[in-house]
Design a protein around this motif. Sequence first.
Motif, mmCIF file in Angstrom:
data_model
loop_
_atom_site.group_PDB
_atom_site.id
_atom_site.type_symbol
_atom_site.label_atom_id
_atom_site.label_comp_id
_atom_site.label_asym_id
_atom_site.label_seq_id
_atom_site.Cartn_x
_atom_site.Cartn_y
_atom_site.Cartn_z
ATOM 1 N N LEU A 55 0.838 -1.194 0.000
ATOM 2 C CA LEU A 55 0.000 0.000 0.000
ATOM 3 C C LEU A 55 0.872 1.243 0.000
ATOM 4 O O LEU A 55 1.813 1.358 0.786
ATOM 5 C CB LEU A 55 -0.909 0.015 1.222
ATOM 6 N N LEU A 56 0.551 2.176 -0.890
ATOM 7 C CA LEU A 56 1.300 3.413 -1.041
ATOM 8 C C LEU A 56 0.388 4.618 -0.785
ATOM 9 O O LEU A 56 -0.834 4.483 -0.728
ATOM 10 C CB LEU A 56 1.881 3.512 -2.458
ATOM 11 N N ARG A 57 1.007 5.789 -0.661
ATOM 12 C CA ARG A 57 0.296 7.055 -0.590
ATOM 13 C C ARG A 57 0.614 7.870 -1.850
ATOM 14 O O ARG A 57 1.655 7.687 -2.469
ATOM 15 C CB ARG A 57 0.730 7.877 0.629
ATOM 16 N N TYR A 58 -0.255 8.802 -2.173
ATOM 17 C CA TYR A 58 0.052 9.770 -3.223
ATOM 18 C C TYR A 58 -0.279 11.172 -2.729
ATOM 19 O O TYR A 58 -1.100 11.361 -1.838
ATOM 20 C CB TYR A 58 -0.694 9.462 -4.518
ATOM 21 N N GLN A 59 0.399 12.150 -3.278
ATOM 22 C CA GLN A 59 0.194 13.538 -2.901
ATOM 23 C C GLN A 59 -0.693 14.260 -3.908
ATOM 24 O O GLN A 59 -0.737 13.895 -5.085
ATOM 25 C CB GLN A 59 1.538 14.268 -2.804
ATOM 26 N N ILE A 60 -1.373 15.307 -3.460
ATOM 27 C CA ILE A 60 -2.154 16.157 -4.356
ATOM 28 C C ILE A 60 -1.359 17.445 -4.567
ATOM 29 O O ILE A 60 -1.581 18.458 -3.894
ATOM 30 C CB ILE A 60 -3.548 16.466 -3.790
ATOM 31 N N SER A 61 -0.410 17.389 -5.464
ATOM 32 C CA SER A 61 0.444 18.548 -5.721
ATOM 33 C C SER A 61 -0.389 19.682 -6.321
ATOM 34 O O SER A 61 -1.249 19.461 -7.168
ATOM 35 C CB SER A 61 1.571 18.166 -6.682
ATOM 36 N N GLY A 62 -0.121 20.894 -5.872
ATOM 37 C CA GLY A 62 -0.800 22.056 -6.416
ATOM 38 C C GLY A 62 -2.152 22.348 -5.801
ATOM 39 O O GLY A 62 -2.863 23.254 -6.270
ATOM 40 N N TRP A 63 -2.523 21.613 -4.750
ATOM 41 C CA TRP A 63 -3.829 21.832 -4.125
ATOM 42 C C TRP A 63 -3.986 23.282 -3.671
ATOM 43 O O TRP A 63 -5.049 23.888 -3.831
ATOM 44 C CB TRP A 63 -3.979 20.884 -2.931
ATOM 45 N N GLU A 64 -2.922 23.842 -3.129
ATOM 46 C CA GLU A 64 -2.982 25.198 -2.592
ATOM 47 C C GLU A 64 -3.168 26.244 -3.685
ATOM 48 O O GLU A 64 -3.538 27.402 -3.412
ATOM 49 C CB GLU A 64 -1.708 25.509 -1.792
ATOM 50 N N ASN A 65 -2.948 25.871 -4.942
ATOM 51 C CA ASN A 65 -3.112 26.812 -6.046
ATOM 52 C C ASN A 65 -4.546 26.879 -6.557
ATOM 53 O O ASN A 65 -4.874 27.737 -7.383
ATOM 54 C CB ASN A 65 -2.183 26.433 -7.207
ATOM 55 N N LEU A 66 -5.399 25.962 -6.083
ATOM 56 C CA LEU A 66 -6.800 25.973 -6.499
ATOM 57 C C LEU A 66 -7.573 27.009 -5.691
ATOM 58 O O LEU A 66 -7.290 27.252 -4.518
ATOM 59 C CB LEU A 66 -7.434 24.600 -6.283
ATOM 60 N N SER A 67 -8.569 27.601 -6.318
ATOM 61 C CA SER A 67 -9.462 28.498 -5.593
ATOM 62 C C SER A 67 -10.343 27.675 -4.657
ATOM 63 O O SER A 67 -10.465 26.449 -4.803
ATOM 64 C CB SER A 67 -10.340 29.276 -6.574
ATOM 65 N N LEU A 68 -10.974 28.331 -3.687
ATOM 66 C CA LEU A 68 -11.867 27.620 -2.779
ATOM 67 C C LEU A 68 -13.009 26.969 -3.547
ATOM 68 O O LEU A 68 -13.414 25.844 -3.238
ATOM 69 C CB LEU A 68 -12.421 28.579 -1.716
#
Length: 683
Positions: A55-68
Amino acid sequence: MKLSKLIILLALLGLVICCKNDPKEVNNLEMSSSVEASSEDTFDYVVEQFADLKLLRYQISGWENLSLKEQKLVYYLTQAGLSGRDIMWDQNYRHNLKIRKALENVYVTYSGDKNDANWKAFETYLKRIWFSNGIHHHYSNDKIKPSFDKDYLSTLLAATNTELSKAAFEVIFNDRDAKKVNQSKGVDNVAMSAVNFYGPQVTNQDVINFYAKMKSPNPNKPLSFGLNSQLVKENGVLKERVYKSGGLYGQAIDEIIKWLKKAKEVAENEAQGNAIGLLIEYYKTGDLQVWDDYNVAWTAATEGNIDYINSFIEVYNDPLGYRGSYETIVQIKDFDMSEKMAVLSQNAQWFEDNSPLMDAHKKDSVVGVTYKVVTVAGEAGDASPSTPIGVNLPNANWIRAAVGSKSVSLGNIINAYNNAGNTGRLKEFVHDEEELALEEQYGQLADKLHTALHEVIGHASGKLNPGVGETKETLKNYASTMEEGRADLVGLFYLMDPKLQELGLVDDWEKVGKAAYDGYIRNGLMTQLIRLNIGDDVEEAHMRNRQWVSAWAFEKGKKEGVIQKITRDEKTYFDIKDYTKLRAIFGELLRETQRIKSEGDYAAAEALVEGYGVKVDQAIHKEVLQRNEQFKSAPYSGFVNPVLVPETNDAGEITAIKVTQPKDFVTQMITYSKQYNFLPEVN
């Protein structure tokens, strides 16, 4: 169509509680069962390993660049997807939900000895069925055998006051329903498959006869009959139980609709909102014409940063290729990589015009092939825990021809695989240092390009002859493996083409192509066999296609020594001696495979798959397993999903959405079963 993650993994060798929780309580549970996401440099990709799984994890890169607003859209779409999670469990096997809920109740309430071997075996069994969305292995389709006996399970059930029906209890241990999907030749594939798409006593011929009577209003736009239903016999009469609100799986579908309505309210643009509206209408009605209307609208909605896959889509789990498994993937555009790779879409017609296909089988105009590299934000159903690395949709040939398709490469998933792997197996199975160096320097790029070519060019390429029916009707149980092999061959043919360098996609097309060919042949003829037990035939569609492509190419070039089988120190290796001739062989096989699809030549498909893709060289298989024993890394990988946690103000309005990571696999699975428990045990 989905591209299996095993292509990249194997090339580099070379994932009861019956009450619903209040949303506020669920959010608190989610926060308490997750941890803050880490930075790229410190991110721990590996969660745990057990049995044959990692089992692995993945990141959500760029999440902070999305608008609310965009973050809300992602959150609502992921909630919609997870709300249908139990549908996949029930589709996979009729006893799955009963078994899972009983075993989960044992797991969370048992107060006895949790240090002995039997409990450890029970825990591993539960994790394995969580990973596979049921009691059949996610890849081999074989029923998973527990390492504890009936008496021990009876003791656990009694100690926790857990009820499990006799039939469900017995099937865990007996030989009934041994294969989820049985693709063997010469058997009644429907009757011999445990998958819950068909009721008892339904046969291959029943299915063929039932759908032969159905006619689409417009024969040039054939509806996807059977995609969203279960076919059963009631008093000897065949009847469809349609997946829809008020129909089969209606309780979960109503929850999906609830979240899709919220998503529609924050859609990025009108086209996206209209598509979501049609998906809602489809879930309400089960109308296959609405499904096609939705797919046309969804395919044309290419603007925006957020996209998604949601519904009953891929037909690999149906032995006859009619019925779709529930699946969802929520995606955020990877701007940098998508810009680089869009060049393939822009040149799709060049690839079609210069392919080795017969002129009659080439498309005059390849329409609207949209390719993006995306960042996955959440998955469920058939896409989780075991996920594809690339997807090309919609599957309807007429929509592909008239409107186009969307192809995506799941960039952060591929990145997680790459960062969590090792090169031990690769060094064991490569022929020499040159092959190793090519793989280490160009292997990852070759994999990415093969994914792109497979999805963008491969699935979009070619056309059916006038009057020839849909591939699932003509090629039947061989349709999936033939289509995946055809798309693979398109990719292989162009991976050794200087056009890739001309387009700026590679710096050295020849070395990238050599790495790709080495990895594919090594995989198709050897390394993928680590996933089979001695004596097994190859069953899974993608695995079959890799074998029949590789084995056919090896045999075709044998006289000229294009690929040499070499024995050194009692170990077997395959060494490509002439990459140019191998490319020509791939082109010849592509031409024939497209002919088979275009003409609906079932006999030729059967001969190709059965002759090259099913039976395994037992001596090589035994050797591969022995050579692989030294490596402890599990052969299959899957993922836990990041947890999206909304923060609200006093008025209950979402003010921010935080990304966290689950503590572990067990916590996520138990949380999911509490939060998304919308179906009864029997549906």
